[in-house]
Design a protein around this motif. Structure first.
Motif, PDB file in Angstrom:
ATOM      1  N   ILE A  24       2.767  10.606  -0.290  1.00 12.69           N
ATOM      2  CA  ILE A  24       1.525  10.796   0.455  1.00 12.69           C
ATOM      3  C   ILE A  24       0.335  10.449  -0.436  1.00 12.69           C
ATOM      4  CG2 ILE A  24       0.018  12.535   1.519  1.00 12.69           C
ATOM      5  CD1 ILE A  24       2.519  13.942   2.530  1.00 12.69           C
ATOM      6  N   ALA A  25       0.382  10.941  -1.680  1.00 17.84           N
ATOM      7  CA  ALA A  25      -0.704  10.645  -2.618  1.00 17.84           C
ATOM      8  C   ALA A  25      -0.642   9.197  -3.084  1.00 17.84           C
ATOM      9  CB  ALA A  25      -0.634  11.595  -3.811  1.00 17.84           C
ATOM     10  N   LYS A  26       0.548   8.723  -3.441  1.00 19.06           N
ATOM     11  CA  LYS A  26       0.667   7.369  -3.993  1.00 19.06           C
ATOM     12  C   LYS A  26       0.238   6.318  -2.970  1.00 19.06           C
ATOM     13  CE  LYS A  26       3.712   4.290  -6.527  1.00 19.06           C
ATOM     14  NZ  LYS A  26       2.684   4.020  -7.537  1.00 19.06           N
ATOM     15  N   SER A  27       0.651   6.483  -1.712  1.00 19.39           N
ATOM     16  CA  SER A  27       0.367   5.460  -0.704  1.00 19.39           C
ATOM     17  C   SER A  27      -1.111   5.365  -0.362  1.00 19.39           C
ATOM     18  CB  SER A  27       1.172   5.739   0.569  1.00 19.39           C
ATOM     19  OG  SER A  27       0.734   6.938   1.190  1.00 19.39           O
ATOM     20  N   THR A  28      -1.832   6.484  -0.436  1.00 19.18           N
ATOM     21  CA  THR A  28      -3.245   6.484  -0.044  1.00 19.18           C
ATOM     22  C   THR A  28      -4.192   6.230  -1.207  1.00 19.18           C
ATOM     23  OG1 THR A  28      -3.181   8.903  -0.225  1.00 19.18           O
ATOM     24  CG2 THR A  28      -2.954   7.965   1.977  1.00 19.18           C
ATOM     25  N   ALA A  29      -3.668   6.192  -2.436  1.00 21.01           N
ATOM     26  CA  ALA A  29      -4.511   5.918  -3.604  1.00 21.01           C
ATOM     27  C   ALA A  29      -4.978   4.460  -3.576  1.00 21.01           C
ATOM     28  CB  ALA A  29      -3.747   6.204  -4.885  1.00 21.01           C
ATOM     29  N   SER A  30      -6.246   4.233  -3.930  1.00 21.10           N
ATOM     30  CA  SER A  30      -6.786   2.869  -3.944  1.00 21.10           C
ATOM     31  C   SER A  30      -5.984   1.967  -4.878  1.00 21.10           C
ATOM     32  CB  SER A  30      -8.248   2.891  -4.381  1.00 21.10           C
ATOM     33  OG  SER A  30      -9.040   3.536  -3.409  1.00 21.10           O
ATOM     34  N   SER A  31      -5.479   2.535  -5.983  1.00 16.61           N
ATOM     35  CA  SER A  31      -4.728   1.752  -6.958  1.00 16.61           C
ATOM     36  C   SER A  31      -3.426   1.208  -6.380  1.00 16.61           C
ATOM     37  CB  SER A  31      -4.418   2.611  -8.189  1.00 16.61           C
ATOM     38  OG  SER A  31      -3.649   3.747  -7.828  1.00 16.61           O
ATOM     39  N   PHE A  32      -2.953   1.814  -5.300  1.00 12.74           N
ATOM     40  CA  PHE A  32      -1.719   1.384  -4.652  1.00 12.74           C
ATOM     41  C   PHE A  32      -1.955   0.139  -3.804  1.00 12.74           C
ATOM     42  CE2 PHE A  32       1.816   2.280  -1.487  1.00 12.74           C
ATOM     43  CZ  PHE A  32       2.842   2.079  -2.382  1.00 12.74           C
ATOM     44  N   GLY A  33      -3.205  -0.114  -3.446  1.00 17.07           N
ATOM     45  CA  GLY A  33      -3.529  -1.315  -2.683  1.00 17.07           C
ATOM     46  C   GLY A  33      -3.731  -1.093  -1.202  1.00 17.07           C
ATOM     47  N   LEU A  34      -3.425   0.116  -0.695  1.00 18.64           N
ATOM     48  CA  LEU A  34      -3.527   0.357   0.740  1.00 18.64           C
ATOM     49  C   LEU A  34      -4.701   1.265   1.113  1.00 18.64           C
ATOM     50  CD1 LEU A  34       0.238   0.810   1.708  1.00 18.64           C
ATOM     51  CD2 LEU A  34      -1.228  -1.146   2.198  1.00 18.64           C
ATOM     52  N   GLY A  35      -4.931   2.333   0.344  1.00 20.19           N
ATOM     53  CA  GLY A  35      -5.985   3.283   0.689  1.00 20.19           C
ATOM     54  C   GLY A  35      -5.746   3.880   2.057  1.00 20.19           C
ATOM     55  N   LEU A  36      -6.781   3.918   2.905  1.00 19.29           N
ATOM     56  CA  LEU A  36      -6.634   4.448   4.262  1.00 19.29           C
ATOM     57  C   LEU A  36      -5.698   3.589   5.106  1.00 19.29           C
ATOM     58  CD1 LEU A  36     -10.304   5.482   5.141  1.00 19.29           C
ATOM     59  CD2 LEU A  36      -8.433   6.961   4.433  1.00 19.29           C
ATOM     60  N   GLY A  37      -5.506   2.337   4.690  1.00 18.42           N
ATOM     61  CA  GLY A  37      -4.588   1.465   5.410  1.00 18.42           C
ATOM     62  C   GLY A  37      -3.155   1.952   5.384  1.00 18.42           C
ATOM     63  N   ALA A  38      -2.853   2.919   4.502  1.00 15.78           N
ATOM     64  CA  ALA A  38      -1.502   3.485   4.459  1.00 15.78           C
ATOM     65  C   ALA A  38      -1.159   4.216   5.753  1.00 15.78           C
ATOM     66  CB  ALA A  38      -1.382   4.445   3.273  1.00 15.78           C
ATOM     67  N   ILE A  39      -2.164   4.761   6.431  1.00 15.49           N
ATOM     68  CA  ILE A  39      -1.903   5.564   7.633  1.00 15.49           C
ATOM     69  C   ILE A  39      -1.240   4.737   8.731  1.00 15.49           C
ATOM     70  CG2 ILE A  39      -2.995   6.931   9.469  1.00 15.49           C
ATOM     71  CD1 ILE A  39      -5.102   7.750   7.309  1.00 15.49           C
ATOM     72  N   PRO A  40      -1.813   3.598   9.159  1.00 14.72           N
ATOM     73  CA  PRO A  40      -1.095   2.788  10.154  1.00 14.72           C
ATOM     74  C   PRO A  40       0.189   2.154   9.617  1.00 14.72           C
ATOM     75  CG  PRO A  40      -3.083   1.648   9.419  1.00 14.72           C
ATOM     76  CD  PRO A  40      -3.158   3.045   8.884  1.00 14.72           C
ATOM     77  N   ILE A  41       0.215   1.875   8.295  1.00 12.18           N
ATOM     78  CA  ILE A  41       1.425   1.277   7.711  1.00 12.18           C
ATOM     79  C   ILE A  41       2.610   2.239   7.821  1.00 12.18           C
ATOM     80  CG2 ILE A  41       2.497   0.629   5.508  1.00 12.18           C
ATOM     81  CD1 ILE A  41       0.919  -1.620   6.667  1.00 12.18           C
ATOM     82  N   TRP A  42       2.378   3.550   7.573  1.00 10.91           N
ATOM     83  CA  TRP A  42       3.447   4.539   7.732  1.00 10.91           C
ATOM     84  C   TRP A  42       3.986   4.514   9.167  1.00 10.91           C
ATOM     85  CZ3 TRP A  42       6.014   6.175   3.888  1.00 10.91           C
ATOM     86  CH2 TRP A  42       5.427   6.577   2.685  1.00 10.91           C
ATOM     87  N   ILE A  43       3.065   4.445  10.141  1.00 10.51           N
ATOM     88  CA  ILE A  43       3.478   4.448  11.544  1.00 10.51           C
ATOM     89  C   ILE A  43       4.318   3.214  11.859  1.00 10.51           C
ATOM     90  CG2 ILE A  43       2.666   4.390  13.938  1.00 10.51           C
ATOM     91  CD1 ILE A  43       0.136   5.874  12.973  1.00 10.51           C
ATOM     92  N   VAL A  44       3.823   2.044  11.433  1.00  8.96           N
ATOM     93  CA  VAL A  44       4.517   0.785  11.716  1.00  8.96           C
ATOM     94  C   VAL A  44       5.920   0.780  11.109  1.00  8.96           C
ATOM     95  CG1 VAL A  44       4.534  -1.703  11.243  1.00  8.96           C
ATOM     96  CG2 VAL A  44       2.411  -0.578  11.973  1.00  8.96           C
ATOM     97  N   PHE A  45       6.019   1.151   9.824  1.00  6.36           N
ATOM     98  CA  PHE A  45       7.320   1.070   9.158  1.00  6.36           C
ATOM     99  C   PHE A  45       8.258   2.211   9.533  1.00  6.36           C
ATOM    100  CE2 PHE A  45       5.280  -2.220   6.815  1.00  6.36           C
ATOM    101  CZ  PHE A  45       6.314  -3.064   6.462  1.00  6.36           C
ATOM    102  N   ALA A  46       7.706   3.300  10.040  1.00  5.04           N
ATOM    103  CA  ALA A  46       8.576   4.348  10.592  1.00  5.04           C
ATOM    104  C   ALA A  46       9.363   3.809  11.776  1.00  5.04           C
ATOM    105  CB  ALA A  46       7.742   5.558  11.015  1.00  5.04           C
ATOM    106  N   PHE A  47       8.725   2.925  12.562  1.00  6.83           N
ATOM    107  CA  PHE A  47       9.378   2.375  13.754  1.00  6.83           C
ATOM    108  C   PHE A  47      10.219   1.135  13.453  1.00  6.83           C
ATOM    109  CE2 PHE A  47       6.185   4.940  15.973  1.00  6.83           C
ATOM    110  CZ  PHE A  47       6.963   5.491  16.989  1.00  6.83           C
ATOM    111  N   ILE A  48       9.761   0.275  12.529  1.00 10.90           N
ATOM    112  CA  ILE A  48      10.491  -0.979  12.329  1.00 10.90           C
ATOM    113  C   ILE A  48      11.484  -0.916  11.177  1.00 10.90           C
ATOM    114  CG2 ILE A  48       8.592  -2.318  13.299  1.00 10.90           C
ATOM    115  CD1 ILE A  48       7.941  -3.282  10.459  1.00 10.90           C
TER     116      ILE A  48
END
Length: 475
Positions: A24-48
């Motif tokens: 949760i922390a790693k995916s939303t950290a700016s250094s990870f490259g996603l930031g807030l973009g992690a939120i829709p990415i979790w949803i998308v990859f949960a399904f696909i």
């Protein structure tokens, strides 16, 4: 009489293996490259990725209810050679994963002790990691009858802090009226296209991987044909929901550029606890719960991949000393060998300049090879579905063969893309990127090549002729 693993034992086992609060922390950290973009990415990859892979594993486990999991399924489709290779790749990926996860565990232990500064001490991280891994390795040799006590507690230790973070963040913002730390718009929620964000995709998939782990214990599960698929689906819903809501909650408390991968969850909880007037004792309790979750996960991952590789593969590949199992069907000497290898890796990486550097290098070593076994898994499922139309499947992902195969092709393509994107250059200079690519691609080539070499030596030594175990069921 030996007590069987029930529905909720299996649910907790799956959640403990699949849900990692650190993501949760790693995916939303700016250094990870996603930031807030992690939120829709979790949803998308949960399904696909997550849901299809969980349902595929549930179907395979119900159809072939034998210990071995990935090994048994791939062997059914492609024979002993690729059954061995999937076991080998699964185990070697976990070797480096243990080391990185132990680093995260020691961070939480430092908070439990009320000494968060110890989280940056290389000596503390090294000693604590070595001691803990040896203790957990010995516990894992007692089988999951004992291990499930830790995995059940571990699942709660991971989910309860996540639920607390979600609840407290929403209470702070929507009841107490505190201003959220982030602004949620289409622009801020859209993942940025960059090398960092591309490379992060494989980490998101790695965080959602692991549905096959509990399948190694199907012979210990009560009413496996009904219990396993039900437990898998329940765990899938719980894990996917926790990742999405947790990502929203942490970014409500801290902006992405203030979130750190190793301490982000505890820092966010500390901030929101301060807003609600809760003392520092709260964080020590939460850190203890997270530590339990990590311990539960490590026990599962110690027992499962090694049981698959050394306890299930063709006899003669490894020496009898390594494959000999105890009365719990665990190859004890192989567990000890694994602990020795992990200890050497921990000692070697301790030469790096900082705890963060150690953590990042170990994750780099893990990311790419961790997805390789899933390519073989999904390819095996497609082949078995295509060639065994008359096979009895107590649980089916889809009763329509065309739909099941189509969904399996989708998750296979997604996995291959994740592997390719994981090698995207993310360093600042050409020299650093060259070293990074050597680690990622070169390391993967060495691991795959070594596995093929071990198999080739076994065939030459024994004259073994590979074949698919089960007879093809006629159409």
């Amino acid at each position: 009489m030996k007590r069987k693993i029930g529905l909720w034992d299996l649910v907790f086992m799956n959640v403990s293996a699949l849900f990692g609060i650190r993501w949760i922390a790693k995916s939303t950290a700016s250094s990870f490259g996603l930031g807030l973009g992690a939120i829709p990415i979790w949803i998308v990859f949960a399904f696909i990725f997550f849901v299809p892979s969980a349902l595929i594993c549930a179907e395979l486990a119900a159809t072939y209810p034998r210990d071995g999991g990935l090994y048994e399924w791939v062997k059914e489709a492609y024979g002993e050679k690729w059954g061995f290779m999937v076991s080998w790749l699964n185990w070697t990926a976990k070797i480096f994963w243990y080391s990185s996860f132990l680093t995260f565990l020691t961070v939480n232990i430092s908070y439990i002790l009320g000494r968060p500064e110890l989280a940056t001490s290389k000596l503390f991280v090294l000693i604590a990691s070595l001691v803990l891994f040896w203790i957990l390795s010995l516990i894992s040799t007692r089988g999951m009858a004992l291990g499930k006590v830790f995995t059940s507690a571990g699942a709660l230790g991971s989910t309860v802090p996540a639920i607390l973070l979600i609840s407290m963040a929403f209470i702070s913002v929507f009841i107490f009226g505190n201003r959220p730390a982030s602004t949620y718009t289409m622009a801020t929620l859209t993942p940025k296209l960059s090398a960092d964000s591309f490379a992060s995709i494989s980490s998101i998939m790695f965080a959602l991987a692991g549905a096959e782990i509990s399948a190694n214990f199907v012979t210990e599960v009560e009413d496996v044909k009904k219990t396993f698929p039900r437990a898998t689906i329940i765990a899938a819903a719980l894990v996917g929901g926790l990742y999405v809501l947790g990502s929203i909650a942490i970014t409500m408390v801290l902006p992405s550029d203030k979130i750190t991968a190793s301490q982000g969850i505890l820092e966010a909880l500390s901030a929101v606890a301060g807003d609600l007037g809760i003392g520092p004792w709260f964080i020590r309790i939460v850190a203890f719960g997270i530590a339990l979750s990590v311990i539960g996960t490590i026990i599962i991952y110690i027992a499962s991949p090694i049981k698959m590789l050394f306890g299930s593969v063709q006899k003669g590949i490894f020496s009898e000393r390594l494959t000999k199992v105890n009365d719990r069907n665990i190859p004890v000497n192989a567990v000890i060998l694994q602990a020795v290898i992990v200890s050497i890796i921990l000692l070697g990486t301790n030469l790096l300049p900082s705890v963060d550097a150690i953590y990042n290098v170990l994750l780099t070593m893990t990311a790419l090879t961790a997805l390789f076994p899933y390519v073989l898994l999904f390819a095996a499922y497609i082949k078995l579905r295509k060639t065994r139309l008359g096979e009895i499947r107590p649980y089916e992902m889809s009763k329509y063969n065309k739909n099941a195969i189509g969904l399996a092709y989708l998750v296979l393509i997604v996995t291959v893309l994740g592997i390719v994107l994981s090698a995207a250059p993310v360093m600042n200079t050409f020299k650093e990127n060259l070293l990074y690519e050597i680690e990622m691609v070169g390391g993967a080539v060495v691991v795959v090549g070594l596995g093929l070499r071990i198999w080739s030596s076994f065939v030459k030594k024994t004259g073994f002729k590979d074949r698919v175990e089960s007879k093809r069921i006629s159409q």
